[in-house]
Enzyme design. Sequence first.
Site, PDB file in Angstrom:
ATOM      1  N   ARG A 184       3.695  -2.188   2.871  1.00 24.16           N
ATOM      2  CA  ARG A 184       4.865  -2.406   1.992  1.00 24.16           C
ATOM      3  C   ARG A 184       4.805  -3.784   1.322  1.00 24.16           C
ATOM      4  O   ARG A 184       5.828  -4.443   1.126  1.00 24.16           O
ATOM      5  CB  ARG A 184       6.187  -2.265   2.758  1.00 24.16           C
ATOM      6  CG  ARG A 184       6.397  -0.931   3.404  1.00 24.16           C
ATOM      7  CD  ARG A 184       6.528   0.203   2.381  1.00 24.16           C
ATOM      8  NE  ARG A 184       6.811   1.458   3.038  1.00 24.16           N
ATOM      9  CZ  ARG A 184       5.873   2.298   3.466  1.00 24.16           C
ATOM     10  NH1 ARG A 184       4.593   2.043   3.236  1.00 24.16           N
ATOM     11  NH2 ARG A 184       6.196   3.423   4.065  1.00 24.16           N
TER      12      ARG A 184
ATOM     13  N   SER B  99      14.060   3.995   3.466  1.00 22.40           N
ATOM     14  CA  SER B  99      14.018   3.079   4.615  1.00 22.40           C
ATOM     15  C   SER B  99      14.536   1.711   4.206  1.00 22.40           C
ATOM     16  O   SER B  99      14.002   1.103   3.280  1.00 22.40           O
ATOM     17  CB  SER B  99      12.585   2.928   5.112  1.00 22.40           C
ATOM     18  OG  SER B  99      12.071   4.182   5.439  1.00 22.40           O
TER      19      SER B  99
ATOM     20  N   GLU C 179      13.212  -3.885   3.782  1.00 24.27           N
ATOM     21  CA  GLU C 179      12.216  -3.362   2.834  1.00 24.27           C
ATOM     22  C   GLU C 179      12.828  -3.327   1.434  1.00 24.27           C
ATOM     23  O   GLU C 179      12.150  -3.562   0.436  1.00 24.27           O
ATOM     24  CB  GLU C 179      11.806  -1.948   3.283  1.00 24.27           C
ATOM     25  CG  GLU C 179      10.799  -1.300   2.368  1.00 24.27           C
ATOM     26  CD  GLU C 179      10.349   0.079   2.861  1.00 24.27           C
ATOM     27  OE1 GLU C 179      10.081   0.253   4.064  1.00 24.27           O
ATOM     28  OE2 GLU C 179      10.269   0.980   2.016  1.00 24.27           O
TER      29      GLU C 179
END
Length: 338
Positions: free
Chosen positions: A163, A237, A333
């Site tokens: 990520r 998420s 995130e």
Amino acid sequence: MISEFESLKAHNTFGVSAQARYFASFQTIDELRELLEHPIVRNNPRLVLGGGSNMLFIRNFDGIVLKNELKGIEQVSEDEHHYYVKSAAGEVWHELVMHCINANYAGIENLALIPGCVGASPMQNIGAYGVEIKDVFHSLEAINIADGSMRIFTLDECKFGYRESIFKRDEKDCWVIVSVTFRLNKRAVLHTSYGAIEEELDQMHLDNVTIKDVAKAVINIRSSKLPDPKKIGNAGSFFKNPVVPMAVYRAIQEHQNNAPCFPIDENHVKVPAGWLIERAGWKGKNLGNYGVHDKQALVLVNYGGATGSQIFDLSTSIIEDIKQKFGIELEREVNIIA
Ligand SMILES: Cc1cc2nc3c(=O)[nH]c(=O)nc-3n(C[C@H](O)[C@H](O)[C@H](O)COP(=O)(O)OP(=O)(O)OC[C@H]3O[C@@H](n4cnc5c(N)ncnc54)[C@H](O)[C@@H]3O)c2cc1C
């Protein structure tokens, strides 16, 4: 054309209310370059917007939002084993995935149904079901916000991680990604061992599994587990899965001997953030018009009418609680736009 005081509610999948002081969209690179020379763009904070599926506005944006509407997908070359497919940044990611599947270009079928635009996909090296875009990435073209020049970034130059990419770190806010070229396989190598893909494929009773079937399995699993942002506001998420030293994991195991983890190296493991959040009692927590999703503890949701700062404060409470209970600091995130 630059508009003023534009509502961003329809431009973020959390569906929170926020306003952009200035707003402009661009459909060609020339239009983008023209915009970048405009005094309003030069003299204000800038935010490049794709589908708004990985951001949380916690207040109005006091700058200019640049909405990317560049379109076009083409196969630009091929070699013995690969097709090279170039997609403009404003294409919808899932539509690119389906385009590739229909043309029998293999490699991104596990990434079906991820919301958002192609231009954002390298930002956090999107990933799902054991595949990340770095696995099929060839290069991208980006326009320098400071002077309008174009640069090509290769795989190595993007510094992809979990990520992560250079665009979230050293080169943050410096570039507008205008196209991404993917290196897709002529012969499919299926990745079906991750999550419930195999189970889902079994239920489909197939003789021969194709990339289309894998995508279908992924779509079925995602649709049953993740809230549809069109119905319940969310950005997928909210937290990353933390990578922790083995000693921290062992300390958790002393009290929870079934604690899941994925090995990273000799001294580190990745612990599913959703498991930590669920264990801490947050799964399904309902705070009125917002909360934690009841099927997936990693997903914070806006049931309608919540503010970005309420959702942000909830994320802070979760981070503090996980730190206190497990000694692990969760990282967000989702991009917080303050
Ligand atoms: C239900 C749901 C499920 C999800 N599942 C996953 C998943 O499985 N895996 C995963 O990795 N992500 C997932 N996400 C997160 C999200 O879909 C991805 O991160 C997606 O790539 C974001 O695309 P976007 O166009 O909406 O980006 P935006 O939210 O518009 O932007 C995200 C960031 O990228 C920047 N940006 C966007 N476009 C450009 C550009 N052209 N040039 C430069 N900067 C740009 C923005 O400024 C911002 O910082 C999920 C989200 C939702 C709502």
